[in-house]
Design an enzyme around this catalytic site. Structure first.
Site, PDB file in Angstrom:
ATOM      1  CG  HIS A  71       3.736   7.532   2.511  1.00 17.78           C
ATOM      2  ND1 HIS A  71       4.334   8.276   1.532  1.00 17.78           N
ATOM      3  CD2 HIS A  71       2.407   7.599   2.277  1.00 17.78           C
ATOM      4  CE1 HIS A  71       3.406   8.759   0.729  1.00 17.78           C
ATOM      5  NE2 HIS A  71       2.226   8.360   1.148  1.00 17.78           N
ATOM      6  CG  HIS A 130      -2.324  -2.097   5.899  1.00 18.13           C
ATOM      7  ND1 HIS A 130      -1.285  -1.228   5.685  1.00 18.13           N
ATOM      8  CD2 HIS A 130      -3.259  -1.805   4.984  1.00 18.13           C
ATOM      9  CE1 HIS A 130      -1.581  -0.436   4.673  1.00 18.13           C
ATOM     10  NE2 HIS A 130      -2.778  -0.760   4.224  1.00 18.13           N
ATOM     11  CB  CYS A 140      -0.839  -0.029   1.272  1.00 20.53           C
ATOM     12  SG  CYS A 140      -1.843   1.434   1.524  1.00 20.53           S
ATOM     13  CB  CYS A 194     -16.504   1.500  18.830  1.00 16.61           C
ATOM     14  SG  CYS A 194     -14.884   1.428  18.047  1.00 16.61           S
ATOM     15  CB  CYS A 237     -12.248   3.336  16.496  1.00 16.75           C
ATOM     16  SG  CYS A 237     -11.537   2.881  18.088  1.00 16.75           S
ATOM     17  N   GLY A 287      -8.384  11.107  -0.941  1.00 20.79           N
ATOM     18  CA  GLY A 287      -6.987  11.567  -1.045  1.00 20.79           C
ATOM     19  C   GLY A 287      -6.565  12.309   0.212  1.00 20.79           C
ATOM     20  CB  THR A 325       0.301   3.124   4.433  1.00 17.85           C
ATOM     21  OG1 THR A 325      -0.960   3.691   4.116  1.00 17.85           O
ATOM     22  CG2 THR A 325       0.649   3.385   5.870  1.00 17.85           C
ATOM     23  CB  CYS A 341     -14.422   4.967  21.664  1.00 21.72           C
ATOM     24  SG  CYS A 341     -14.556   4.713  19.882  1.00 21.72           S
TER      25      CYS A 341
HETATM   26 ZN   LIG Z   1      -3.697   0.065   2.537  1.00 25.30          ZN
HETATM   27 ZN   LIG Z   2     -13.430   2.704  19.409  1.00 29.43          ZN
END
Ligand SMILES: [Zn+2]
Ligand SMILES: [Zn+2]
Length: 342
Positions: free
Chosen positions: A43, A63, A38, A99, A107, A263, A40, A96
């Protein structure tokens, strides 16, 4: 086991031997078969400004994955050994305010897989059972691994009805390309895709774009107005994270239209709110994460039914150890989705 680990606060990563992870009573251990890279991850590899503020080495990254459950904790009852799973990458707290009110994608306490929790670019990973998604047997591993970013595209496209609408997609990275296929499958009547990368524009045509335009060579605004008889487009889907592209989208959107934005922008934006948003009465949707698990159900159905064939987007498959080749391809933009075979 072998894993790709961000070991230092500098550019690069290492493919090294690490201890196989242990499980708690509500965790499962998964043997990863296929993972995917990905933005991410790139980066983090590059040690970009975002990563410097957000990421603490050492950590196994990644991930997006599919794998099979090999062992479950004593109190796990949602999955069993042998199940073929992927996972929601936002490890939510489930307690929370968000959630508790159906907004777990925002979350307040979520941990990001491969950033705050050891990730999927290794032979095994451990996850709590509540984030696991059991895969449809009709979806091959090479597609199952991309469900997480595909889900981003699902939520961006389907923030409102898209059937018979005219659509401008800004940014033809993998998520923009998934969105092209989804918009086409959902009956958008006109899909214009804009990206400065010709390699990716060619893929957008395969995914169902009616018009693929390179903003460095052609005037996107002019083209979009011409294609919509000067009405402007009903829908803008923004994946580029580029201020100029966003402003172009806001100019081209028809009054009363909507824009969904996935984005991420490096700097604060300069938008003419009065002229381009308020007096045009457009609706703006910020999109992040995925609805758990309603987005995953939609994603699995798009893929298992044949409504969207993502294979033109999956351009490269490499063994895990060759991840650096994948990072390079991603940076050069000479790829769609890069898949790693573990
Ligand atoms: Zn991803
Ligand atoms: Zn949460």
């Amino acid at each position: 086991m072998k894993a790709i680990v961000k070991t230092k606060r500098t550019k690069g990563m290492e493919f090294i031997e690490v201890p196989t992870p242990k499980i708690g009573i509500r965790d499962v251990i998964i043997k990863v078969s296929v993972a995917s890279i990905c933005g991410t991850d790139v980066h983090i590899y590059d040690w970009a400004r975002w990563a410097q503020h957000r990421f603490t080495p050492p950590r196994i990254i990644g991930h997006e994955f599919v794998g099979s459950v090999t062992k479950v904790g004593a109190e796990v009852n949602l999955v069993k050994a042998g199940d073929r799973v992927s996972a929601e990458s936002h490890l939510t707290c489930r307690h929370c305010y968000q959630c508790s009110n159906g907004y777990s994608e925002v979350c307040r306490n979520f941990k990001l897989l491969g950033v705050d929790h050891d990730g999927a670019f290794g032979e095994y990973l451990v996850l709590p059972e509540h984030v696991l998604w059991k895969n449809d047997e009709k979806i091959p591993d090479e597609w199952a691994t991309i469900q997480e970013p595909f889900g981003n595209a699902v939520d961006t496209v389907l923030a409102e009805d898209i059937s018979a609408k005219t659509v401008l997609i800004l940014g033809a990275g993998p998520i923009g390309l998934f969105a092209t296929g989804i918009a086409r499958a959902c009956g958008a009547s006109l899909i214009i895709v804009s990206d400065p990368n010709d390699y990716r524009l060619a893929i957008s045509k395969k995914m169902g774009a009616h018009i693929a335009v390179n903003p460095k060579k052609q005037d996107v605004t002019h083209l979009a107005l011409e294609a919509t008889k000067n009405n402007g487009v009903d829908v803008v889907l923004e994946f580029s994270g580029n201020n100029q592209a966003l402003n172009q989208g806001l100019k081209v959107i028809t009054p009363g239209g909507r824009i969904s934005i996935l984005g991420i922008y490096e700097r604060r934006l300069n938008i003419d709110l009065n002229k381009d948003v308020i007096f045009k009465k457009i609706r703006i949707y910020g999109i992040t994460g995925r609805k758990v698990f309603s987005t995953w159900y939609k994603t699995a159905r798009f893929l298992s039914s044949g409504l969207v064939d993502p294979s033109p987007i999956i351009t490269h498959q490499l063994p895990l150890k060759d991840y650096e080749k994948g990072m390079k391809l991603m940076k050069e933009g000479k790829c769609g989705k890069v898949i790693l075979k573990v």
